[in-house]
Design a protein around this motif. Structure first.
Motif, PDB file in Angstrom:
ATOM      1  N   LEU A   1      26.800   3.881  46.306  1.00 30.87           N
ATOM      2  CA  LEU A   1      27.392   4.051  44.979  1.00 30.87           C
ATOM      3  C   LEU A   1      26.302   4.142  43.910  1.00 30.87           C
ATOM      4  O   LEU A   1      26.366   4.985  43.013  1.00 30.87           O
ATOM      5  CB  LEU A   1      28.337   2.895  44.663  1.00 30.87           C
ATOM      6  N   ALA A   2      25.305   3.263  44.008  1.00 31.68           N
ATOM      7  CA  ALA A   2      24.226   3.255  43.012  1.00 31.68           C
ATOM      8  C   ALA A   2      23.468   4.572  43.007  1.00 31.68           C
ATOM      9  O   ALA A   2      23.097   5.083  41.940  1.00 31.68           O
ATOM     10  CB  ALA A   2      23.278   2.090  43.291  1.00 31.68           C
ATOM     11  N   GLU A   3      23.242   5.147  44.178  1.00 36.99           N
ATOM     12  CA  GLU A   3      22.526   6.425  44.246  1.00 36.99           C
ATOM     13  C   GLU A   3      23.367   7.558  43.669  1.00 36.99           C
ATOM     14  O   GLU A   3      22.851   8.426  42.944  1.00 36.99           O
ATOM     15  CB  GLU A   3      22.154   6.731  45.695  1.00 36.99           C
ATOM     16  N   ILE A   4      24.656   7.561  43.960  1.00 37.91           N
ATOM     17  CA  ILE A   4      25.547   8.570  43.372  1.00 37.91           C
ATOM     18  C   ILE A   4      25.536   8.456  41.857  1.00 37.91           C
ATOM     19  O   ILE A   4      25.422   9.461  41.136  1.00 37.91           O
ATOM     20  CB  ILE A   4      26.983   8.401  43.923  1.00 37.91           C
ATOM     21  N   ASP A   5      25.646   7.241  41.352  1.00 41.73           N
ATOM     22  CA  ASP A   5      25.652   7.015  39.911  1.00 41.73           C
ATOM     23  C   ASP A   5      24.338   7.453  39.282  1.00 41.73           C
ATOM     24  O   ASP A   5      24.329   8.127  38.239  1.00 41.73           O
ATOM     25  CB  ASP A   5      25.911   5.535  39.626  1.00 41.73           C
ATOM     26  N   ASN A   6      23.221   7.103  39.897  1.00 42.47           N
ATOM     27  CA  ASN A   6      21.914   7.466  39.360  1.00 42.47           C
ATOM     28  C   ASN A   6      21.744   8.980  39.295  1.00 42.47           C
ATOM     29  O   ASN A   6      21.254   9.520  38.284  1.00 42.47           O
ATOM     30  CB  ASN A   6      20.809   6.856  40.227  1.00 42.47           C
ATOM     31  N   LEU A   7      22.139   9.678  40.345  1.00 43.67           N
ATOM     32  CA  LEU A   7      22.020  11.133  40.366  1.00 43.67           C
ATOM     33  C   LEU A   7      22.904  11.771  39.297  1.00 43.67           C
ATOM     34  O   LEU A   7      22.504  12.738  38.648  1.00 43.67           O
ATOM     35  CB  LEU A   7      22.385  11.667  41.755  1.00 43.67           C
TER      36      LEU A   7
ATOM     37  N   HIS B   1      31.507  17.703  32.921  1.00 42.86           N
ATOM     38  CA  HIS B   1      32.684  16.905  33.271  1.00 42.86           C
ATOM     39  C   HIS B   1      33.802  17.737  33.894  1.00 42.86           C
ATOM     40  O   HIS B   1      34.732  17.160  34.479  1.00 42.86           O
ATOM     41  CB  HIS B   1      33.175  16.143  32.042  1.00 42.86           C
ATOM     42  N   ALA B   2      33.693  19.061  33.802  1.00 47.35           N
ATOM     43  CA  ALA B   2      34.623  19.933  34.527  1.00 47.35           C
ATOM     44  C   ALA B   2      34.081  20.272  35.916  1.00 47.35           C
ATOM     45  O   ALA B   2      34.747  20.047  36.931  1.00 47.35           O
ATOM     46  CB  ALA B   2      34.882  21.205  33.726  1.00 47.35           C
ATOM     47  N   HIS B   3      32.856  20.803  35.965  1.00 47.01           N
ATOM     48  CA  HIS B   3      32.266  21.169  37.254  1.00 47.01           C
ATOM     49  C   HIS B   3      32.080  19.959  38.161  1.00 47.01           C
ATOM     50  O   HIS B   3      32.261  20.052  39.382  1.00 47.01           O
ATOM     51  CB  HIS B   3      30.894  21.826  37.033  1.00 47.01           C
ATOM     52  N   GLN B   4      31.688  18.838  37.586  1.00 44.65           N
ATOM     53  CA  GLN B   4      31.397  17.630  38.360  1.00 44.65           C
ATOM     54  C   GLN B   4      32.430  16.551  38.060  1.00 44.65           C
ATOM     55  O   GLN B   4      32.095  15.377  37.897  1.00 44.65           O
ATOM     56  CB  GLN B   4      29.986  17.108  38.003  1.00 44.65           C
ATOM     57  N   SER B   5      33.685  16.942  38.032  1.00 44.93           N
ATOM     58  CA  SER B   5      34.730  16.004  37.606  1.00 44.93           C
ATOM     59  C   SER B   5      34.809  14.777  38.508  1.00 44.93           C
ATOM     60  O   SER B   5      34.942  13.644  38.014  1.00 44.93           O
ATOM     61  CB  SER B   5      36.090  16.713  37.537  1.00 44.93           C
ATOM     62  N   ASP B   6      34.723  14.954  39.827  1.00 41.82           N
ATOM     63  CA  ASP B   6      34.780  13.798  40.724  1.00 41.82           C
ATOM     64  C   ASP B   6      33.572  12.893  40.513  1.00 41.82           C
ATOM     65  O   ASP B   6      33.697  11.657  40.453  1.00 41.82           O
ATOM     66  CB  ASP B   6      34.832  14.256  42.182  1.00 41.82           C
ATOM     67  N   LEU B   7      32.410  13.498  40.408  1.00 36.93           N
ATOM     68  CA  LEU B   7      31.177  12.733  40.210  1.00 36.93           C
ATOM     69  C   LEU B   7      31.223  11.958  38.898  1.00 36.93           C
ATOM     70  O   LEU B   7      30.899  10.768  38.846  1.00 36.93           O
ATOM     71  CB  LEU B   7      29.994  13.699  40.224  1.00 36.93           C
ATOM     72  N   ALA B   8      31.633  12.637  37.834  1.00 38.11           N
ATOM     73  CA  ALA B   8      31.709  11.988  36.523  1.00 38.11           C
ATOM     74  C   ALA B   8      32.774  10.893  36.517  1.00 38.11           C
ATOM     75  O   ALA B   8      32.580   9.833  35.906  1.00 38.11           O
ATOM     76  CB  ALA B   8      32.014  13.022  35.448  1.00 38.11           C
ATOM     77  N   PHE B   9      33.886  11.132  37.190  1.00 39.31           N
ATOM     78  CA  PHE B   9      34.957  10.138  37.238  1.00 39.31           C
ATOM     79  C   PHE B   9      34.488   8.853  37.912  1.00 39.31           C
ATOM     80  O   PHE B   9      34.735   7.748  37.409  1.00 39.31           O
ATOM     81  CB  PHE B   9      36.163  10.706  37.984  1.00 39.31           C
ATOM     82  N   ILE B  10      33.790   8.982  39.040  1.00 40.46           N
ATOM     83  CA  ILE B  10      33.313   7.797  39.751  1.00 40.46           C
ATOM     84  C   ILE B  10      32.218   7.091  38.951  1.00 40.46           C
ATOM     85  O   ILE B  10      32.192   5.850  38.866  1.00 40.46           O
ATOM     86  CB  ILE B  10      32.818   8.171  41.157  1.00 40.46           C
ATOM     87  N   ALA B  11      31.326   7.859  38.329  1.00 36.15           N
ATOM     88  CA  ALA B  11      30.270   7.248  37.519  1.00 36.15           C
ATOM     89  C   ALA B  11      30.861   6.438  36.372  1.00 36.15           C
ATOM     90  O   ALA B  11      30.314   5.395  35.988  1.00 36.15           O
ATOM     91  CB  ALA B  11      29.329   8.326  36.985  1.00 36.15           C
ATOM     92  N   PHE B  12      31.991   6.900  35.832  1.00 32.12           N
ATOM     93  CA  PHE B  12      32.640   6.182  34.738  1.00 32.12           C
ATOM     94  C   PHE B  12      33.493   5.016  35.251  1.00 32.12           C
ATOM     95  O   PHE B  12      33.370   3.888  34.769  1.00 32.12           O
ATOM     96  CB  PHE B  12      33.513   7.143  33.931  1.00 32.12           C
ATOM     97  N   SER B  13      34.325   5.281  36.238  1.00 28.77           N
ATOM     98  CA  SER B  13      35.329   4.285  36.639  1.00 28.77           C
ATOM     99  C   SER B  13      34.762   3.159  37.489  1.00 28.77           C
ATOM    100  O   SER B  13      35.339   2.066  37.538  1.00 28.77           O
ATOM    101  CB  SER B  13      36.471   4.964  37.405  1.00 28.77           C
ATOM    102  N   GLU B  14      33.635   3.400  38.156  1.00 33.25           N
ATOM    103  CA  GLU B  14      33.095   2.368  39.041  1.00 33.25           C
ATOM    104  C   GLU B  14      31.892   1.637  38.443  1.00 33.25           C
ATOM    105  O   GLU B  14      31.138   0.986  39.178  1.00 33.25           O
ATOM    106  CB  GLU B  14      32.725   2.988  40.397  1.00 33.25           C
ATOM    107  N   ILE B  15      31.724   1.716  37.118  1.00 34.18           N
ATOM    108  CA  ILE B  15      30.703   0.881  36.466  1.00 34.18           C
ATOM    109  C   ILE B  15      30.932  -0.577  36.849  1.00 34.18           C
ATOM    110  O   ILE B  15      29.991  -1.339  37.088  1.00 34.18           O
ATOM    111  CB  ILE B  15      30.772   1.034  34.933  1.00 34.18           C
ATOM    112  N   ARG B  16      32.192  -0.959  36.929  1.00 40.31           N
ATOM    113  CA  ARG B  16      32.565  -2.345  37.237  1.00 40.31           C
ATOM    114  C   ARG B  16      32.055  -2.784  38.607  1.00 40.31           C
ATOM    115  O   ARG B  16      31.909  -3.993  38.869  1.00 40.31           O
ATOM    116  CB  ARG B  16      34.088  -2.467  37.214  1.00 40.31           C
TER     117      ARG B  16
END
Length: 204
Positions: free
Chosen positions: A63-69, A104-119
């Motif tokens: 998760l941390a690597e996905i978020d960092n990228l 946020h359109a092209h990478q909607s899944d990536l952006a969604f996880i980066a936002f929603s899984e901060i917790r």
């Protein structure tokens, strides 16, 4: 800043994530970080559990690597967009907003996880995300303030306007679908106008 972008900030042809990380992202989107097991991640990547641990020490490390990228890619694209052409404040604002909306359109899944899984991020990884988020917000804050200073925008509350615009852009990742009415370019054009008016661009 120079006038030549360091990367092609509108280009999303090359995948950002490795196959392992993409498989993990797909599973996090479906089941959430806590609802996804390491065994599910290994299976989705075509690996055994020990094989997955050879690449990543833990599910949290994935998760941390996905978020960092995600955060670094958005930053690099944003800086390139600001650098790319006319340096008048309004022109720079338009390109930055286009960049945010395209991402946020092209990478909607990536952006969604980066936002929603901060917790779900822990320790230094959570701190790194917050620092990257604040750095990203500062870019937009500064551009909006410059547009107010030169009279392009009329808002009396530039920081509030900037944060409202960020919410508009990041919110795209929660609802955008590639098979929907708008292409990413169409969305960027339409919502770019909305964002500019949110900052007080006079209606013509």
């Amino acid at each position: 800043m120079s006038n030549a972008p360091t990367i092609e900030w509108r280009d999303y042809d090359a995948p950002l994530l490795s196959p392992i990380l993409q498989a993990a992202l797909d599973n996090f989107v479906k089941g959430g970080f806590h609802g996804t097991s390491i065994r599910q991640l290994a299976g989705a990547a075509g690996l055994s559990v020990p094989g997955l641990y050879h690449h990543f020490a833990s599910k949290h490390a994935i998760l941390a690597e996905i978020d960092n990228l995600a955060m670094e890619d958005l930053w690099q694209r944003s800086v390139a967009a600001l650098d790319d052409g006319d340096q008048a404040p309004l022109a720079r604002f338009d390109r930055l907003i286009e960049c945010l909306l395209l991402f946020h359109a092209h990478q909607s899944d990536l952006a969604f996880i980066a936002f929603s899984e901060i917790r779900s991020l822990q320790g230094q990884h959570r701190e790194a995300h917050i620092a990257a988020r604040d750095r990203q917000q500062k870019l937009l804050d500064e551009v909006v303030e410059q547009c107010v200073a030169d009279g392009s925008f009329s808002t009396e509350f530039p920081r509030d306007a900037s944060r409202a615009i960020t919410t508009i852009c990041t919110g795209v990742s929660q609802w955008y679908r590639s098979d929907g009415e708008l292409t990413p370019a169409d969305l960027a054009e339409r919502y770019g106008v909305i964002c500019a008016h949110a900052a007080g661009l006079p209606v013509k």
